[in-house]
Enzyme design. Structure first.
Site, PDB file in Angstrom:
ATOM      1  N   ARG A 122       0.540 108.978 121.901  1.00 23.44           N
ATOM      2  CA  ARG A 122      -0.916 109.041 121.971  1.00 23.44           C
ATOM      3  C   ARG A 122      -1.514 108.016 121.022  1.00 23.44           C
ATOM      4  NH1 ARG A 122      -2.043 113.516 119.608  1.00 23.44           N
ATOM      5  NH2 ARG A 122      -4.258 113.312 119.974  1.00 23.44           N
ATOM      6  N   LYS A 187       7.215 116.631 112.906  1.00 27.79           N
ATOM      7  CA  LYS A 187       6.981 116.575 114.359  1.00 27.79           C
ATOM      8  C   LYS A 187       8.295 116.677 115.136  1.00 27.79           C
ATOM      9  CE  LYS A 187       4.320 113.965 117.722  1.00 27.79           C
ATOM     10  NZ  LYS A 187       3.095 113.219 117.908  1.00 27.79           N
ATOM     11  N   ARG A 322      -3.512 119.708 105.828  1.00 27.82           N
ATOM     12  CA  ARG A 322      -3.524 119.204 104.453  1.00 27.82           C
ATOM     13  C   ARG A 322      -2.555 120.020 103.615  1.00 27.82           C
ATOM     14  NH1 ARG A 322      -8.843 119.525 101.987  1.00 27.82           N
ATOM     15  NH2 ARG A 322      -9.553 120.631 103.835  1.00 27.82           N
TER      16      ARG A 322
END
Ligand code: BTN
Length: 327
Positions: A122, A187, A322
């Site tokens: 993306r 990820k 965060r």
């Protein structure tokens, strides 16, 4: 090479050395075709060794992708929704390959590759796609809704992957809006949805899924923290053909039912897997970074960010969790 690779890799997949002559005989190829195939596979990055006696060995990380095995692993419902299922050794990008295909097919066109030379992520990013270790899978499907009705489809595709693999995924696996699979801030996979054709009442969609399965530890050039299924499932044999079949079993009926049930299903299930819900996050929107607390998605499936002065929705942008030492 693309049409022949699975037969030669299948001969080598048990890791037992085999002579070029024996390979030629088993495959009904001549010697030079075998030598050319071995050389192409080495060029593509496979660790194939040829000793001085001419025996070839491949310490395969896993069994090669095989159209036959994937088809055999599918539930009848998903198998019945497929028009074509192709497995390639290497492509520029499985999404790009399906973009080049004619669009008339009513059923699903499915494409997998052992490696991609120009895998796309993306936001214009590259998707690093080394050979014979991960899943690079794309589906092209005509969906009878206008483009405005496709909001949420990419979130739904992420949900389908998670639900398909639930029993294999490590605790803590979830989704980061819109459709990234994460395990504890690393990820595991990502999804790229493209819409090559849109009319007033129908669209062709391409759903491209990249899943790290047996990613080599030394893989370079990935610009973010990543993980791979094998890092969490020591001792479990990871059969990519089976993983692909499980994903297709969920994804294809989901795409088929999307006009009637897709958005309602996503709205109900998203909160169960939303890793940012109630967490401190940053949204990168254009060149602005906005801090707040993740507040789920709105009716358009846009990301909601809560701040002291209220909650705002973001249709696009990069959301990141965060950690404690970030401002
Ligand atoms: C992302 O998280 O940035 C999306 C990654 C999508 C990668 C997959 S791999 C199969 C398909 N082909 C591509 O070129 N991209 C998608």
């Amino acid at each position: 090479m693309n049409s022949d690779f699975s037969s030669i890799l299948a001969q080598l997949a048990d890791g037992v050395p085999i002579s070029v002559d024996a390979l030629a005989q088993r495959l009904s190829w001549n010697r030079s075709a075998v030598l050319a195939a071995v050389s192409s596979l080495q060029t593509a990055g496979l660790q194939l060794q040829m000793d001085c006696a001419g025996a070839v060995t491949w310490h395969a990380p896993t069994y090669p992708l095989s159209r036959t095995h994937i088809m055999a692993g599918l539930a009848p419902e998903a198998a019945g929704l497929i028009d074509a299922l192709e497995v390639h050794f290497t492509l520029d990008s499985t999404n790009q390959y399906l973009l080049r295909q004619p669009s008339e097919k009513p059923g699903a066109q499915v494409c997998l590759a052992e490696s991609q030379t120009a895998g796309r992520g993306r936001r214009g990013k590259q998707w690093i796609s080394p050979p014979c270790c991960n899943l690079y899978l794309s589906v092209r499907q005509s969906v009878p809704v206008p483009a405005s009705g496709l909001n949420g489809l990419s979130l739904g595709a992420g949900l389908m992957v998670i639900e398909a693999l639930t029993s294999l995924l490590p605790p803590g696996t979830g989704l980061k809006w819109p459709n990234d699979l994460y395990v504890h801030n690393r990820k595991l996979g990502g999804i790229l949805v493209e819409i090559p054709r849109a009319t007033r009442n129908a669209c062709d969609v391409i759903v491209g899924i990249g899943l790290n399965v047996l990613m080599p530890d030394e893989t370079a050039n990935i610009d973010q923290p990543w993980t791979s299924l094998n890092q969490h499932l020591a001792g479990t044999s990871l059969d990519r053909n089976n993983l692909a079949a499980r994903i297709l079993d969920r994804l294809l009926p989901f795409l088929q039912d999307y006009p009637a049930h897709g958005q309602g299903y996503i709205a109900g299930r998203w909160p169960d897997f939303d890793l940012t819900l109630g967490q401190p996050v940053s949204v990168l929107a254009g060149d602005r970074v906005i801090h707040g607390i993740g507040a789920g998605v709105d009716a358009q499936f846009h990301f909601r960010l809560a701040q002291a002065n209220g909650t705002r929705s973001y249709a696009s942008g990069e959301v990141s969790l965060r950690t404690h030492n970030q401002p």
